[in-house]
Scaffold this motif. Structure first.
Motif, PDB file in Angstrom:
ATOM      1  N   ILE A 111       0.879  -1.193   0.000  1.00 51.63           N
ATOM      2  CA  ILE A 111       0.000   0.000   0.000  1.00 51.63           C
ATOM      3  C   ILE A 111       0.901   1.223   0.000  1.00 51.63           C
ATOM      4  N   GLU A 112       0.849   1.978  -1.089  1.00 50.66           N
ATOM      5  CA  GLU A 112       1.652   3.224  -1.125  1.00 50.66           C
ATOM      6  C   GLU A 112       0.719   4.417  -1.084  1.00 50.66           C
ATOM      7  N   ARG A 113       1.168   5.464  -0.378  1.00 49.86           N
ATOM      8  CA  ARG A 113       0.349   6.676  -0.234  1.00 49.86           C
ATOM      9  C   ARG A 113       1.200   7.878  -0.635  1.00 49.86           C
ATOM     10  N   HIS A 114       0.664   8.725  -1.483  1.00 47.12           N
ATOM     11  CA  HIS A 114       1.398   9.911  -1.921  1.00 47.12           C
ATOM     12  C   HIS A 114       0.480  11.126  -2.014  1.00 47.12           C
ATOM     13  N   HIS A 115       1.107  12.293  -2.094  1.00 49.03           N
ATOM     14  CA  HIS A 115       0.425  13.563  -2.373  1.00 49.03           C
ATOM     15  C   HIS A 115      -0.357  13.463  -3.692  1.00 49.03           C
ATOM     16  N   ASP A 116      -1.372  14.280  -3.835  1.00 54.00           N
ATOM     17  CA  ASP A 116      -2.268  14.113  -4.997  1.00 54.00           C
ATOM     18  C   ASP A 116      -1.773  14.808  -6.271  1.00 54.00           C
ATOM     19  N   GLN A 117      -0.536  15.330  -6.252  1.00 54.89           N
ATOM     20  CA  GLN A 117       0.025  15.910  -7.491  1.00 54.89           C
ATOM     21  C   GLN A 117       0.887  14.886  -8.233  1.00 54.89           C
ATOM     22  N   LYS A 118       0.994  13.707  -7.691  1.00 57.84           N
ATOM     23  CA  LYS A 118       1.875  12.703  -8.298  1.00 57.84           C
ATOM     24  C   LYS A 118       1.321  12.219  -9.638  1.00 57.84           C
ATOM     25  N   LEU A 119       2.220  12.091 -10.644  1.00 51.91           N
ATOM     26  CA  LEU A 119       1.773  11.709 -11.993  1.00 51.91           C
ATOM     27  C   LEU A 119       1.660  10.194 -12.159  1.00 51.91           C
ATOM     28  N   MET A 130       0.551 -10.545  -6.487  1.00 50.84           N
ATOM     29  CA  MET A 130       0.759  -9.627  -5.345  1.00 50.84           C
ATOM     30  C   MET A 130       0.066  -8.309  -5.720  1.00 50.84           C
ATOM     31  N   HIS A 131      -0.624  -7.670  -4.778  1.00 51.80           N
ATOM     32  CA  HIS A 131      -1.404  -6.486  -5.149  1.00 51.80           C
ATOM     33  C   HIS A 131      -0.759  -5.191  -4.658  1.00 51.80           C
ATOM     34  N   ILE A 132      -0.879  -4.165  -5.482  1.00 51.58           N
ATOM     35  CA  ILE A 132      -0.355  -2.841  -5.104  1.00 51.58           C
ATOM     36  C   ILE A 132      -1.527  -1.861  -5.095  1.00 51.58           C
ATOM     37  N   HIS A 133      -1.669  -1.139  -3.983  1.00 50.79           N
ATOM     38  CA  HIS A 133      -2.760  -0.171  -3.831  1.00 50.79           C
ATOM     39  C   HIS A 133      -2.158   1.235  -3.735  1.00 50.79           C
ATOM     40  N   SER A 134      -2.654   2.146  -4.560  1.00 48.69           N
ATOM     41  CA  SER A 134      -2.108   3.512  -4.581  1.00 48.69           C
ATOM     42  C   SER A 134      -3.140   4.496  -4.029  1.00 48.69           C
ATOM     43  N   VAL A 135      -2.753   5.199  -2.982  1.00 47.69           N
ATOM     44  CA  VAL A 135      -3.616   6.207  -2.359  1.00 47.69           C
ATOM     45  C   VAL A 135      -3.058   7.580  -2.726  1.00 47.69           C
ATOM     46  N   ARG A 136      -3.912   8.523  -3.114  1.00 49.13           N
ATOM     47  CA  ARG A 136      -3.463   9.888  -3.435  1.00 49.13           C
ATOM     48  C   ARG A 136      -4.319  10.880  -2.654  1.00 49.13           C
ATOM     49  N   LEU A 137      -3.682  11.663  -1.786  1.00 44.46           N
ATOM     50  CA  LEU A 137      -4.427  12.638  -0.980  1.00 44.46           C
ATOM     51  C   LEU A 137      -3.574  13.873  -0.716  1.00 44.46           C
ATOM     52  N   PRO A 138      -4.204  15.073  -0.672  1.00 43.21           N
ATOM     53  CA  PRO A 138      -3.433  16.234  -0.237  1.00 43.21           C
ATOM     54  C   PRO A 138      -2.996  16.008   1.207  1.00 43.21           C
ATOM     55  N   GLY A 139      -1.873  16.592   1.567  1.00 47.00           N
ATOM     56  CA  GLY A 139      -1.393  16.438   2.948  1.00 47.00           C
ATOM     57  C   GLY A 139      -0.353  15.339   3.076  1.00 47.00           C
ATOM     58  N   LEU A 140      -0.385  14.370   2.152  1.00 41.08           N
ATOM     59  CA  LEU A 140       0.610  13.298   2.208  1.00 41.08           C
ATOM     60  C   LEU A 140       1.896  13.743   1.513  1.00 41.08           C
ATOM     61  N   VAL A 141       3.021  13.122   1.855  1.00 41.94           N
ATOM     62  CA  VAL A 141       4.281  13.317   1.118  1.00 41.94           C
ATOM     63  C   VAL A 141       4.560  12.008   0.384  1.00 41.94           C
ATOM     64  N   ALA A 142       5.210  11.035   1.051  1.00 40.86           N
ATOM     65  CA  ALA A 142       5.520   9.743   0.410  1.00 40.86           C
ATOM     66  C   ALA A 142       5.594   8.679   1.497  1.00 40.86           C
ATOM     67  N   HIS A 143       4.737   7.681   1.383  1.00 40.75           N
ATOM     68  CA  HIS A 143       4.596   6.688   2.443  1.00 40.75           C
ATOM     69  C   HIS A 143       4.344   5.318   1.813  1.00 40.75           C
ATOM     70  N   GLN A 144       4.833   4.283   2.456  1.00 43.54           N
ATOM     71  CA  GLN A 144       4.524   2.931   1.951  1.00 43.54           C
ATOM     72  C   GLN A 144       4.488   1.921   3.097  1.00 43.54           C
ATOM     73  N   GLU A 145       3.497   1.041   3.001  1.00 44.26           N
ATOM     74  CA  GLU A 145       3.413  -0.093   3.923  1.00 44.26           C
ATOM     75  C   GLU A 145       3.473  -1.363   3.114  1.00 44.26           C
ATOM     76  N   VAL A 146       4.269  -2.308   3.564  1.00 48.02           N
ATOM     77  CA  VAL A 146       4.260  -3.627   2.950  1.00 48.02           C
ATOM     78  C   VAL A 146       3.720  -4.568   4.022  1.00 48.02           C
ATOM     79  N   MET A 147       2.550  -5.154   3.740  1.00 47.37           N
ATOM     80  CA  MET A 147       1.852  -5.987   4.735  1.00 47.37           C
ATOM     81  C   MET A 147       1.980  -7.457   4.389  1.00 47.37           C
TER      82      MET A 147
END
Ligand code: NDP
Ligand SMILES: O=C(O)C1=N[C@H](C(=O)O)C[C@H](O)C1
Length: 266
Positions: A152-160, A203-220
Motif C-alpha cells: 500500500i503506497e500513499r502519496h500527495h495528490d500531485q503525483k503523476l 501480489m497487489h499494489i494499492h495507490s492512495v493519493r491525498l493532499p497532505g501526504l508526502v511519500a509513504h509505503q506499507e508492505v503488509m
C-alpha cells in the motif's frame, strides 16, 4: 574530494528545489546550470525561493549541454522528459542521477544498453530516502518467509505516476524471492473494477493519493495467526537528499547502470 559540476533539470519542482539547495550547500558540488522548460534566459537566483546562484537556466537541454560543461545531470522532472533527458545526458558524456519515476521496463532496458555503449555511470533511484531503501530490503527478506503480501503506497495528490516507483521496485525485489501466487481467495471477484489494486504475480499494489501526504509505503505480510507490517514515511523532501548527494558522489566513480540506491550502499 574533487569538485563535481552539476546540472539540475526541474529546479522549480518540489524535489528540484531541495536538490538545488543541497548542491549549493555542499562544498564539493557546483551547480553550473538548470534546465526548466518555462524559464529559459533567467538565472537560478531569479526563481522564487531558490538560493542566490548565478547559474543560467536553459529551456532546451541540448542547448544547455552544448554551452555548459558538466559532470552530472540530476533529473527530477516527469516520466516523459526524465527519460529523454537521461538519454541525451548519456549521449553527451554526462552522468545521469535520476530520481524521476514512471519509466517503463523497456525504457530502463534501453537506458541500460546505452550506458554500456557509452561506458558511463548512471544512477536511477526510485527512492533516495535511506529509510525507504531499508524498508524495501526488509520487505524482500520478509517475503522469503511470508509470501502472502500486499503493498500500500500513499502519496500527495500531485503525483503523476501510479503505482509509485518505490512500489514497483519493492514488487520487483519481492519477485526475486517469491514464487507467483494469487493473493486472496481463488474465487474472489471484483464487484467494482480496481478494488483489489494492481496485480504483480498475484501480489497487489494499492495507490492512495491525498493532499497532505508526502511519500509513504506499507508492505503488509500475513500468515497463520500473525501479520507483519513494514512501513516507511517521508515526512518532507529533505529525506531524499542524503541519497541524491551519495548518488552524485558515487556516479563519478562508476561505469555501470545502477537501478536502486541499495546497490550503492555497503
Ligand atoms: N527518487 C526519489 O527519491 C523521488 C522521486 N520523485 C520523483 O521525481 C519527479 C519529480 O517529483 P516532484 O518534484 O514531486 O514533481 P514536481 O511536479 O513538483 O516537479 C517537477 C518539475 O519538473 C518541471 N518540468 C517538467 N517538464 C520539464 C522539462 N521538460 N524540463 C525541465 N523541467 C521540467 C515541472 O515544471 P512544470 O510543473 O511547470 O511543468 C516541475 O517544476 C517525479 O517523477 C517523482 O516521482 C519524487 C520524490 C522522491
Ligand atoms: O512523487 C513522489 O513524491 C515520490 N516519488 C517516488 C516514487 O514514485 O516512489 C519516491 C517517493 O515515493 C516520492
Amino acid at each position: 574530494m574533487t569538485n563535481t559540476s552539476v546540472i539540475v533539470a526541474g529546479p522549480r519542482g518540489k524535489m528540484g528545489r531541495e536538490a538545488v539547495k543541497m548542491i549549493h550547500n555542499t562544498e564539493h558540488f557546483t551547480l553550473v546550470a538548470c534546465v526548466d522548460h518555462k524559464n529559459g534566459g533567467l538565472k537560478v537566483k531569479d526563481l522564487d525561493g531558490l538560493p542566490d546562484i548565478e547559474a543560467p537556466i536553459f529551456e532546451d537541454i541540448e542547448q544547455c549541454f552544448n554551452e555548459v560543461k558538466a559532470d552530472v545531470l540530476v533529473d527530477l522532472t516527469t516520466p516523459e522528459f526524465g527519460y529523454k533527458h537521461t538519454k541525451l545526458a548519456l549521449e553527451n558524456g554526462i552522468r545521469p542521477v535520476v530520481g524521476t519515476t514512471g519509466f517503463t521496463k523497456e525504457q530502463l532496458q534501453e537506458l541500460e544498453q546505452l550506458t554500456e555503449e557509452k561506458e558511463l555511470g548512471v544512477v536511477i533511484a526510485p527512492n533516495f530516502a535511506l529509510g525507504a531503501v531499508l524498508m524495501m530490503q526488509f520487505s524482500k527478506w520478509a517475503a522469503k518467509y511470508f509470501p502472502d503480501v500486499e503493498i500500500i503506497e500513499r502519496h500527495h495528490d500531485q503525483k503523476l505516476d501510479a503505482p509509485s516507483g518505490t512500489a514497483v521496485k519493492t514488487a520487483e525485489l519481492i519477485q526475486e524471492v517469491r514464487d507467483k501466487k494469487p493473493q486472496g481467495h481463488e474465487n474472489e471477484k471484483e464487484t467494482l473494477e480496481g478494488a483489489r489494486g494492481a496485480d504483480v504475480d498475484g501480489m497487489h499494489i494499492h495507490s492512495v493519493r491525498l493532499p497532505g501526504l508526502v511519500a509513504h509505503q506499507e508492505v503488509m505480510f500475513g500468515s497463520s495467526g500473525e501479520t507483519l507490517t513494514i512501513k516507511h514515511d517521508s515526512i518532507n523532501r529533505e529525506s531524499f537528499m542524503t541519497g541524491v548527494k551519495l548518488s552524485i558522489e558515487k556516479v563519478m566513480e562508476l561505469n555501470a547502470f545502477i537501478y536502486g540506491l541499495e546497490n550503492l550502499l555497503e
